[in-house]
Design a protein around this motif. Structure first.
Motif, PDB file in Angstrom:
ATOM      1  N   GLY A  85     -13.921  26.746  21.875  1.00 50.26           N
ATOM      2  CA  GLY A  85     -13.919  27.151  23.267  1.00 50.26           C
ATOM      3  C   GLY A  85     -14.472  28.550  23.485  1.00 50.26           C
ATOM      4  N   VAL A  86     -14.220  29.080  24.670  1.00 50.91           N
ATOM      5  CA  VAL A  86     -14.778  30.373  25.070  1.00 50.91           C
ATOM      6  C   VAL A  86     -14.428  31.500  24.092  1.00 50.91           C
ATOM      7  CG1 VAL A  86     -14.695  32.173  26.847  1.00 50.91           C
ATOM      8  CG2 VAL A  86     -14.948  29.771  27.515  1.00 50.91           C
ATOM      9  N   PRO A  87     -13.161  31.652  23.646  1.00 55.66           N
ATOM     10  CA  PRO A  87     -12.847  32.746  22.710  1.00 55.66           C
ATOM     11  C   PRO A  87     -13.684  32.677  21.433  1.00 55.66           C
ATOM     12  CG  PRO A  87     -10.835  31.812  23.607  1.00 55.66           C
ATOM     13  CD  PRO A  87     -11.934  30.896  24.023  1.00 55.66           C
ATOM     14  N   ASN A  88     -13.862  31.474  20.897  1.00 58.08           N
ATOM     15  CA  ASN A  88     -14.643  31.331  19.664  1.00 58.08           C
ATOM     16  C   ASN A  88     -16.114  31.651  19.896  1.00 58.08           C
ATOM     17  OD1 ASN A  88     -14.860  30.453  16.818  1.00 58.08           O
ATOM     18  ND2 ASN A  88     -16.083  28.794  17.683  1.00 58.08           N
ATOM     19  N   VAL A  89     -16.658  31.220  21.029  1.00 64.04           N
ATOM     20  CA  VAL A  89     -18.060  31.503  21.346  1.00 64.04           C
ATOM     21  C   VAL A  89     -18.288  33.004  21.476  1.00 64.04           C
ATOM     22  CG1 VAL A  89     -19.840  31.259  23.127  1.00 64.04           C
ATOM     23  CG2 VAL A  89     -18.523  29.258  22.399  1.00 64.04           C
ATOM     24  N   ILE A  90     -17.361  33.698  22.155  1.00 64.84           N
ATOM     25  CA  ILE A  90     -17.484  35.153  22.314  1.00 64.84           C
ATOM     26  C   ILE A  90     -17.324  35.861  20.971  1.00 64.84           C
ATOM     27  CG2 ILE A  90     -16.381  37.189  23.324  1.00 64.84           C
ATOM     28  CD1 ILE A  90     -15.808  35.523  25.814  1.00 64.84           C
ATOM     29  N   ARG A  91     -16.402  35.348  20.160  1.00 63.20           N
ATOM     30  CA  ARG A  91     -16.144  35.985  18.864  1.00 63.20           C
ATOM     31  C   ARG A  91     -17.323  35.800  17.893  1.00 63.20           C
ATOM     32  NH1 ARG A  91     -11.611  33.968  18.251  1.00 63.20           N
ATOM     33  NH2 ARG A  91     -12.160  32.164  16.950  1.00 63.20           N
ATOM     34  N   THR A  92     -17.914  34.614  17.865  1.00 66.21           N
ATOM     35  CA  THR A  92     -18.985  34.305  16.902  1.00 66.21           C
ATOM     36  C   THR A  92     -20.381  34.545  17.449  1.00 66.21           C
ATOM     37  OG1 THR A  92     -19.106  31.979  17.589  1.00 66.21           O
ATOM     38  CG2 THR A  92     -17.537  32.542  15.841  1.00 66.21           C
ATOM     39  N   GLY A  93     -20.501  34.551  18.781  1.00 64.40           N
ATOM     40  CA  GLY A  93     -21.828  34.697  19.381  1.00 64.40           C
ATOM     41  C   GLY A  93     -22.681  33.450  19.264  1.00 64.40           C
ATOM     42  N   LYS A  94     -22.053  32.296  18.981  1.00 60.79           N
ATOM     43  CA  LYS A  94     -22.795  31.041  18.821  1.00 60.79           C
ATOM     44  C   LYS A  94     -22.341  30.016  19.873  1.00 60.79           C
ATOM     45  CE  LYS A  94     -23.469  31.608  13.830  1.00 60.79           C
ATOM     46  NZ  LYS A  94     -23.232  31.021  12.488  1.00 60.79           N
ATOM     47  N   SER A  95     -23.318  29.227  20.341  1.00 62.35           N
ATOM     48  CA  SER A  95     -23.025  28.213  21.364  1.00 62.35           C
ATOM     49  C   SER A  95     -22.180  27.088  20.784  1.00 62.35           C
ATOM     50  CB  SER A  95     -24.322  27.623  21.921  1.00 62.35           C
ATOM     51  OG  SER A  95     -25.129  28.611  22.491  1.00 62.35           O
ATOM     52  N   GLU A  96     -21.388  26.451  21.653  1.00 61.12           N
ATOM     53  CA  GLU A  96     -20.674  25.219  21.306  1.00 61.12           C
ATOM     54  C   GLU A  96     -21.221  24.112  22.201  1.00 61.12           C
ATOM     55  OE1 GLU A  96     -16.454  25.441  21.322  1.00 61.12           O
ATOM     56  OE2 GLU A  96     -16.357  27.023  19.800  1.00 61.12           O
ATOM     57  N   TYR A  97     -21.523  22.971  21.571  1.00 58.87           N
ATOM     58  CA  TYR A  97     -22.209  21.883  22.281  1.00 58.87           C
ATOM     59  C   TYR A  97     -21.510  20.571  21.962  1.00 58.87           C
ATOM     60  CZ  TYR A  97     -25.977  18.394  22.893  1.00 58.87           C
ATOM     61  OH  TYR A  97     -26.719  17.301  23.220  1.00 58.87           O
ATOM     62  N   TYR A  98     -20.939  19.950  22.980  1.00 57.35           N
ATOM     63  CA  TYR A  98     -20.239  18.682  22.805  1.00 57.35           C
ATOM     64  C   TYR A  98     -20.888  17.639  23.717  1.00 57.35           C
ATOM     65  CZ  TYR A  98     -16.812  22.018  20.997  1.00 57.35           C
ATOM     66  OH  TYR A  98     -16.198  23.024  20.307  1.00 57.35           O
ATOM     67  N   PRO A  99     -21.881  16.893  23.214  1.00 54.76           N
ATOM     68  CA  PRO A  99     -22.589  15.938  24.071  1.00 54.76           C
ATOM     69  C   PRO A  99     -21.706  14.816  24.599  1.00 54.76           C
ATOM     70  CG  PRO A  99     -23.219  15.669  21.764  1.00 54.76           C
ATOM     71  CD  PRO A  99     -22.403  16.910  21.834  1.00 54.76           C
ATOM     72  N   LYS A 100     -20.642  14.468  23.846  1.00 55.42           N
ATOM     73  CA  LYS A 100     -19.745  13.411  24.302  1.00 55.42           C
ATOM     74  C   LYS A 100     -18.305  13.802  24.004  1.00 55.42           C
ATOM     75  CE  LYS A 100     -18.718   8.466  23.850  1.00 55.42           C
ATOM     76  NZ  LYS A 100     -19.062   7.195  23.160  1.00 55.42           N
ATOM     77  N   ILE A 101     -17.487  13.848  25.042  1.00 55.00           N
ATOM     78  CA  ILE A 101     -16.067  14.174  24.889  1.00 55.00           C
ATOM     79  C   ILE A 101     -15.279  12.874  24.732  1.00 55.00           C
ATOM     80  CG2 ILE A 101     -14.062  15.281  25.932  1.00 55.00           C
ATOM     81  CD1 ILE A 101     -16.260  17.230  25.156  1.00 55.00           C
ATOM     82  N   THR A 102     -14.646  12.717  23.601  1.00 58.78           N
ATOM     83  CA  THR A 102     -13.859  11.510  23.339  1.00 58.78           C
ATOM     84  C   THR A 102     -12.383  11.782  23.601  1.00 58.78           C
ATOM     85  OG1 THR A 102     -13.495  12.085  21.018  1.00 58.78           O
ATOM     86  CG2 THR A 102     -15.501  10.843  21.547  1.00 58.78           C
ATOM     87  N   ASP A 103     -11.626  10.693  23.708  1.00 56.65           N
ATOM     88  CA  ASP A 103     -10.187  10.851  23.938  1.00 56.65           C
ATOM     89  C   ASP A 103      -9.520  11.519  22.746  1.00 56.65           C
ATOM     90  OD1 ASP A 103      -7.931  10.142  25.833  1.00 56.65           O
ATOM     91  OD2 ASP A 103      -7.191   9.219  23.973  1.00 56.65           O
ATOM     92  N   GLU A 104     -10.047  11.251  21.527  1.00 59.93           N
ATOM     93  CA  GLU A 104      -9.492  11.892  20.325  1.00 59.93           C
ATOM     94  C   GLU A 104      -9.627  13.409  20.416  1.00 59.93           C
ATOM     95  OE1 GLU A 104     -11.539   9.363  20.340  1.00 59.93           O
ATOM     96  OE2 GLU A 104     -10.291   7.735  19.536  1.00 59.93           O
ATOM     97  N   MET A 105     -10.742  13.884  20.956  1.00 59.07           N
ATOM     98  CA  MET A 105     -10.949  15.325  21.102  1.00 59.07           C
ATOM     99  C   MET A 105      -9.953  15.911  22.097  1.00 59.07           C
ATOM    100  SD  MET A 105     -15.136  15.232  21.175  1.00 59.07           S
ATOM    101  CE  MET A 105     -15.377  16.980  21.407  1.00 59.07           C
ATOM    102  N   LEU A 106      -9.663  15.175  23.163  1.00 58.34           N
ATOM    103  CA  LEU A 106      -8.691  15.657  24.142  1.00 58.34           C
ATOM    104  C   LEU A 106      -7.300  15.736  23.534  1.00 58.34           C
ATOM    105  CD1 LEU A 106      -9.797  13.656  27.339  1.00 58.34           C
ATOM    106  CD2 LEU A 106     -10.400  15.986  26.683  1.00 58.34           C
ATOM    107  N   VAL A 107      -6.933  14.723  22.745  1.00 55.85           N
ATOM    108  CA  VAL A 107      -5.619  14.712  22.072  1.00 55.85           C
ATOM    109  C   VAL A 107      -5.493  15.917  21.157  1.00 55.85           C
ATOM    110  CG1 VAL A 107      -4.170  13.471  20.433  1.00 55.85           C
ATOM    111  CG2 VAL A 107      -5.356  12.207  22.247  1.00 55.85           C
TER     112      VAL A 107
END
Length: 863
Positions: free
Chosen positions: A529-551
């Motif tokens: 999420g946002v904290p990790n992106v700010i900390r690492t300076g690298k983009s996060e890209y999730y083309p498909k959000i699955t229910d497992e990811m939400l859990v």
């Protein structure tokens, strides 16, 4: 000064009133406006605001003020601009917006919408021009028009080799200096089908270059490598490290040097995942360096070339098979086989709408199998949205036998597709009518064009304000719904991560989202999420959000239910970087729309983030500059006040000691203290000048205007100066019989500065002349010396703050360059104007005007 009898639009114009004496208005409206503003008079530029300086790549006003205005006008626009200037000055009318071309100091062509306004500047007719840069917008429009030309040219002939040769000629010199298109033949060999150079004499060199390097194993870029990887490549600058292998082959090095290669792009021509060829695009110009945006543009051209080659091969085969079908029906199976090989959707339907043929391309496009489609009405099955009423399309089919245009179809899984459609009417001998329809998905192409327009619009938004927080909030608004259903901007602060802005397609959910963020602030140590992106300076890209990811992401059942209700389908989180520091992140979320982000979307989002980072950097630089100026002015003010007390004490002590030695008739020591007293007076004047400069900068220079006798002020000033300067005789010529409306102390200050300069810069002369001349509405005062004079180039700069002449011979005269600046500002605030006339070696004349009454005040803009 403008005479009160002056009539016409210049008298009535609001321009003078709008730009009157208010420094606050001048600084905050003219200086900070994002629109470029230029004032020119008698063919020369007299003022340009910071936006205008940035537009023409000038570091400071010194580079353009005084220059001919036509120097910055493109040759194509010179006749139009000259005609407009002549018309405005003769008829005194505001000129409407027109598009014109200009040239920056770096030679860059600038397209701008320009509006010109005539007005009186420093007593003479002048023109204020407002320029709105439309270069980026025109660039996008030109790209779109160019892509249309490419499409038209590609569809003009089924002879693809001839067509590709023409495409090369179209791309040169628009996109490149030389281009090469190669295809892979049936034997798997690379066949050169088109090559072109802006200089026809060098085409042979381009061909020879490839023949030499294609079989070399140590080559890391080029046709063979693009074919093997199936990926595009761009070399922004062809540096020695990219061409290290040239050292091993003198002939190859010689050819490359002759071609002058500076930048390069290689793009594969792909059908599905199969590479069928390569297009290489090369620049030999130092001012054309390819970027990722250029690569995306070239990839779109490559996609269109691929489709054209595919269709040309298909049509060739179709023509052959259709001819066979007319003679015998046994070719039908082979024809169907060919039709199934294309990636376009090919459909044959009865004139009534019943589908009788549905190829594999149509199955892949729309999701319906052949069995599901045959026998159905095409318009009902695909829920077709026509650009015009369908009966009009039928009429055109009957009249012309064909129709083409863009349609919207809906797939089996409810996904809308924009297609380029071609319909051909086939009439059998028995009178039965059929429609042969081919459809090509252009959804991605249209999205590409929209993204270009989106980035162009975002650049305009980022340039509208120096408050980066407001700007980033506007970017979030712009991103919805173009790129996302949700968009939020988070920045780093001393207290942690702060949500700066959030937008949603449903405005009612924005308040709810803000409250949710307050209740559940981001964990700075989170691994995603946002904290990790700010900390690492690298983009996060999730083309498909699955229910497992939400859990996995939910902290409890309540939060899991909330995440499911939000219906997230795809997410991109992009860092905002300024230099090497990550200062925030932009989150793009697709939810109810069901959109899935692609790599192309990620590229656009990261490009937007780069532009946002530049906007923040510009805002910071401006804030730092303003803070530095404020600190400087505050220091000058404090230092000036603090210096006054010890200077006054020194003067008292010097005069006291000098008086004591005078009583003792010790002339030798008395002379020392007299000189000390003179130097203390000079120091006091410098401190007073510094204090006045500070007051001017803060708009706190006070005036006590009232009717005064100018003759008396002049006499008192002359009497005071003659007591300390016995070498120069100060002569006063003329008398003013009417009172002038002025602050007597400030006018005394002006006269003292001018007379002191006159005596200082005329060491070999023995007189200075003051002329008092009465005009109808104002008084003109001229101070003339017979000294060293001022060069023409220096006269244009002499009233600037802290300006000193650059001539080494004149450097021997002490001073900080504040006196004339203060003098000029005092006269301007009295509603007068000031000028200088001088001949090198013969002396100078400084003149200023003062009004008789308070009502007669004019605006004087000081560049």
């Amino acid at each position: 000064m403008q005479d009160e009898k002056t009539k016409g639009p210049l008298k009535k114009s609001n321009i003078g009133k709008e730009l009157q004496t208010s420094d606050i208005f001048y600084k905050h409206v003219v200086e900070l406006t994002p629109e470029a503003i230029v004032i020119h008079r008698e063919g020369k530029i007299v003022y340009a605001n910071p936006a205008a300086l940035a537009l023409i790549d000038a570091k400071s006003a010194r580079e353009i003020v005084g220059q001919p205005v036509m120097k910055f006008v493109h040759k194509d626009s010179i006749p139009l601009i000259r005609a407009r200037i002549e018309k405005m000055l003769s008829k005194h009318k505001v000129a409407p917006f027109v598009e014109e071309k200009f040239i920056s100091l770096k030679g860059k062509i600038i397209l701008a919408e320009t509006k010109a306004i005539p007005f009186i500047f420093q007593g003479k007719p002048a023109i204020l021009a407002i320029l709105h840069d439309i270069s980026e917008r025109k660039k996008t429009e030109e790209k779109q028009k160019f892509l249309e030309k490419v499409s038209i040219l590609l569809s003009a002939s089924v002879d693809y080799k001839t067509t590709l040769a023409n495409i090369c000629k179209l791309l040169v010199p628009h996109l490149a200096d030389y281009i090469r298109i190669a295809l892979i033949d049936d034997a798997g060999q690379i066949e050169e089908v088109a090559v072109y150079h802006s200089d026809p004499k060098k085409i042979a060199l381009v061909k020879k270059l490839y023949e030499i390097y294609r079989d070399k194993s140590d080559v890391t870029h080029g046709v063979s490598q693009v074919i093997q990887s199936g990926k595009s490549e761009v070399i922004k600058r062809v540096t020695p490290q990219y061409a290290a292998f040239l050292k091993k082959n003198s002939e190859l090095k010689n050819i490359t040097e002759k071609l002058g290669l500076t930048s390069y792009m290689g793009i594969p021509l792909k059908l599905s995942k199969k590479v069928i060829g390569v297009i290489t695009i090369s620049s030999a110009r130092s001012d054309r360096i390819y970027t990722q945006e250029d690569l995306q543009f070239a990839e779109e051209i490559a996609r269109r070339i691929t489709a054209a080659v595919e269709n040309a091969l298909l049509v060739t085969n179709l023509h052959s098979e259709l001819n066979e079908k007319i003679e015998a029906q046994e070719g039908q199976a082979r024809l169907a086989s060919y039709l199934d090989q294309t990636f376009d959707a090919i459909i044959l339907w009865k004139y009534s709408g019943e589908i009788i043929y549905w190829n594999k391309g149509a199955e892949e496009f729309y999701g319906y199998t052949k069995e599901e489609a045959i026998g159905k009405n095409i318009h009902i099955l695909l829920r077709t949205v026509h650009p015009i009423p369908f009966f009009q399309i039928q009429s055109l089919l009957l009249k012309n036998g064909r129709w083409e245009g863009e349609l919207i179809h809906v797939t089996k899984d409810n996904k809308p597709l924009t297609v380029s459609c071609k319909k051909v009417l086939i009439t059998e001998k028995d009178g039965r009518k059929y429609v042969f329809e081919t459809n090509r998905d252009i959804t991605e192409r249209l999205y590409f064009e929209k993204n270009l327009a989106f980035l162009s619009e975002s650049s305009k938004v980022l340039a509208t304000s120096l408050d980066y927080k407001t700007t980033l909030a506007n970017i979030a608004e712009l991103a919805v719904p173009h790129m996302a259903d949700w968009c939020s901007v988070d920045i780093t602060t001393e207290k942690g991560i702060k949500q700066l802005a959030i937008t949603h397609v449903d405005p009612q959910k924005v308040k709810w989202a803000k409250e949710l963020n307050k209740k559940n602030p981001p964990d700075p140590n989170a691994m995603t999420g946002v904290p990790n992106v700010i900390r690492t300076g690298k983009s996060e890209y999730y083309p498909k959000i699955t229910d497992e990811m939400l859990v996995e992401a939910a902290q409890d059942e309540e939060q899991l239910k909330l995440l499911r209700d939000l219906m997230f389908s795809s997410i991109m989180i992009i860092p905002i970087r300024v230099h090497n520091e990550t200062v925030g992140a932009i989150s793009f979320v697709s939810a109810k729309s069901g959109r899935r982000y692609t790599k192309s979307d990620l590229v656009i989002a990261e490009e937007l983030s780069v532009r946002a980072g530049l906007a923040i950097e510009n805002a910071r630089l401006y804030t730092d500059a303003q803070r530095a100026i404020s600190v400087r002015d505050e220091f000058i003010s404090l230092a000036s006040h603090e210096l006054k007390t010890p200077i006054t004490s020194l003067k008292i002590y010097a005069q006291s000691l000098g008086g004591q030695f005078a009583k003792r008739s010790d002339v030798f020591r008395q002379e020392y203290f007299l000189k000390m007293d003179q130097q203390i007076d000079r120091l006091a004047l410098l401190v007073n000048d510094l204090l006045n400069v500070s007051k001017i900068q803060h708009g706190k220079l006070e005036f006590d205007r009232k009717p005064v006798d100018l003759n008396s002020i002049v006499k008192d000033t002359v009497d005071m100066l003659q007591t300390t300067d016995i070498k120069h005789k100060i002569l006063v010529k003329g008398e003013i019989k009417k009172a002038v409306y002025a602050d007597p102390y400030r006018i005394y200050q002006v006269l003292t500065n001018l007379l002191t300069n006159a005596t200082k810069y005329s060491p070999e002369a023995d007189k200075v002349v003051i002329r008092l001349t009465a005009r109808k509405d104002f008084v003109q005062v001229t101070v003339q010396d017979f000294g060293i004079g001022i060069s023409a180039s220096e006269q244009k700069k002499i009233f600037r703050q802290f300006y000193r002449v650059s001539d080494p011979k004149e450097r021997k005269f002490p001073g900080l360059g504040m006196g004339l600046y203060i003098t000029h500002e005092i006269i301007k605030r009295h509603g007068g104007k000031m000028c200088v006339k001088s001949i090198k070696g013969k002396g100078s004349q400084f003149s200023f005007t003062l009004p008789y009454t308070l009502s007669y005040q004019r605006a004087v803009l000081t560049p």
